[in-house]
Design a protein around this motif. Structure first.
Motif, mmCIF file in Angstrom:
data_model
loop_
_atom_site.group_PDB
_atom_site.id
_atom_site.type_symbol
_atom_site.label_atom_id
_atom_site.label_comp_id
_atom_site.label_asym_id
_atom_site.label_seq_id
_atom_site.Cartn_x
_atom_site.Cartn_y
_atom_site.Cartn_z
ATOM 1 N N THR A 40 0.836 -1.203 0.000
ATOM 2 C CA THR A 40 0.000 0.000 0.000
ATOM 3 C C THR A 40 0.870 1.252 0.000
ATOM 4 O O THR A 40 0.623 2.189 -0.764
ATOM 5 N N ALA A 41 1.885 1.262 0.848
ATOM 6 C CA ALA A 41 2.779 2.430 0.919
ATOM 7 C C ALA A 41 3.517 2.635 -0.401
ATOM 8 O O ALA A 41 3.615 3.767 -0.899
ATOM 9 N N PHE A 42 4.023 1.550 -0.984
ATOM 10 C CA PHE A 42 4.778 1.649 -2.232
ATOM 11 C C PHE A 42 3.895 2.135 -3.379
ATOM 12 O O PHE A 42 4.257 3.079 -4.103
ATOM 13 N N SER A 44 0.984 3.659 -3.238
ATOM 14 C CA SER A 44 0.502 5.026 -2.982
ATOM 15 C C SER A 44 1.596 6.059 -3.244
ATOM 16 O O SER A 44 1.337 7.107 -3.844
ATOM 17 N N ALA A 45 2.812 5.766 -2.796
ATOM 18 C CA ALA A 45 3.928 6.699 -3.033
ATOM 19 C C ALA A 45 4.187 6.860 -4.530
ATOM 20 O O ALA A 45 4.423 7.976 -5.018
ATOM 21 N N LEU A 46 4.145 5.757 -5.236
ATOM 22 C CA LEU A 46 4.352 5.813 -6.677
ATOM 23 C C LEU A 46 3.248 6.623 -7.347
ATOM 24 O O LEU A 46 3.506 7.444 -8.244
ATOM 25 N N TRP A 47 2.030 6.421 -6.914
ATOM 26 C CA TRP A 47 0.867 7.106 -7.473
ATOM 27 C C TRP A 47 0.944 8.605 -7.195
ATOM 28 O O TRP A 47 0.727 9.422 -8.080
ATOM 29 N N TRP A 48 1.254 8.982 -5.958
ATOM 30 C CA TRP A 48 1.271 10.392 -5.573
ATOM 31 C C TRP A 48 2.439 11.157 -6.169
ATOM 32 O O TRP A 48 2.361 12.381 -6.310
ATOM 33 N N THR A 49 3.523 10.489 -6.468
ATOM 34 C CA THR A 49 4.712 11.206 -6.936
ATOM 35 C C THR A 49 4.852 11.220 -8.461
ATOM 36 O O THR A 49 5.900 11.628 -8.957
ATOM 37 N N GLU A 50 3.837 10.800 -9.166
ATOM 38 C CA GLU A 50 3.891 10.882 -10.627
ATOM 39 C C GLU A 50 4.000 12.350 -11.023
ATOM 40 O O GLU A 50 3.243 13.191 -10.541
ATOM 41 N N THR A 66 -3.930 -0.537 -4.836
ATOM 42 C CA THR A 66 -3.984 -0.073 -3.446
ATOM 43 C C THR A 66 -5.056 -0.836 -2.670
ATOM 44 O O THR A 66 -4.822 -1.267 -1.532
#
Length: 161
Positions: A40-42, A44-50, A66
């Protein structure tokens, strides 16, 4: 059994079979919880930092991954909190999560392959393999649960006589 030991009812014997998770199952549950949270963290981080705007289907894929990770984390947490015999309920739940994840992922990847016009055969073959394995696991889990519950009924019905 000796004369000094009290005779346990079938229900009491069943409760004593596995009052909590074995250490091995507890480790597996913890690993599932941690893997779900890490996933979930990975994702989400990938999604938010696009860096730029993403297409809708990419948002859908990130959201689905997620949700799958959260489902595994929730399953691991639920399993860790169980203090009663589960009679293979944990296996049934895990099999259904696996089946839902593999079906959804296969469907999304198939739609993407059709839209792009590439690799539909490989997508369907690999997706079908994952769906087939998840389906076999679901059938086995349900069979095991039914056998255990049948055995519980046999033991408790003999108690009433």
């Amino acid at each position: 059994m000796t004369e000094e030991e009290p005779r346990l009812s079938a229900h009491e014997m069943i409760e004593r079979l596995e009052p909590s998770l074995s250490p091995r199952r507890r480790v597996r549950a913890l690993a599932t919880l941690l893997a779900g949270l890490a996933g979930t963290a990975f994702v989400s981080a990938l999604w938010w930092t696009e860096p730029g705007p993403l297409p809708d289907r990419t948002h859908l894929a990130f959201a689905l991954f997620t949700v799958f990770c959260l489902a595994w984390a929730g399953y691991g947490g639920w399993l860790l909190t169980r203090r009663v015999p589960l009679f293979a309920t944990d296996r049934v739940i895990a099999a259904w999560i696996s089946l839902a994840a593999s079906l959804t992922t296969t469907a999304v990847l198939t739609v993407i392959a059709v839209q792009r016009g590439t690799g539909l055969g490989g997508t369907l073959l690999l997706g079908g393999l994952f769906v087939g394995v998840a389906l076999v696991l679901a059938v086995r889990a349900h069979t095991r649960k039914a056998a255990l519950l049948r055995r519980v009924r046999e033991l408790t019905s003999g108690e009433e006589e």
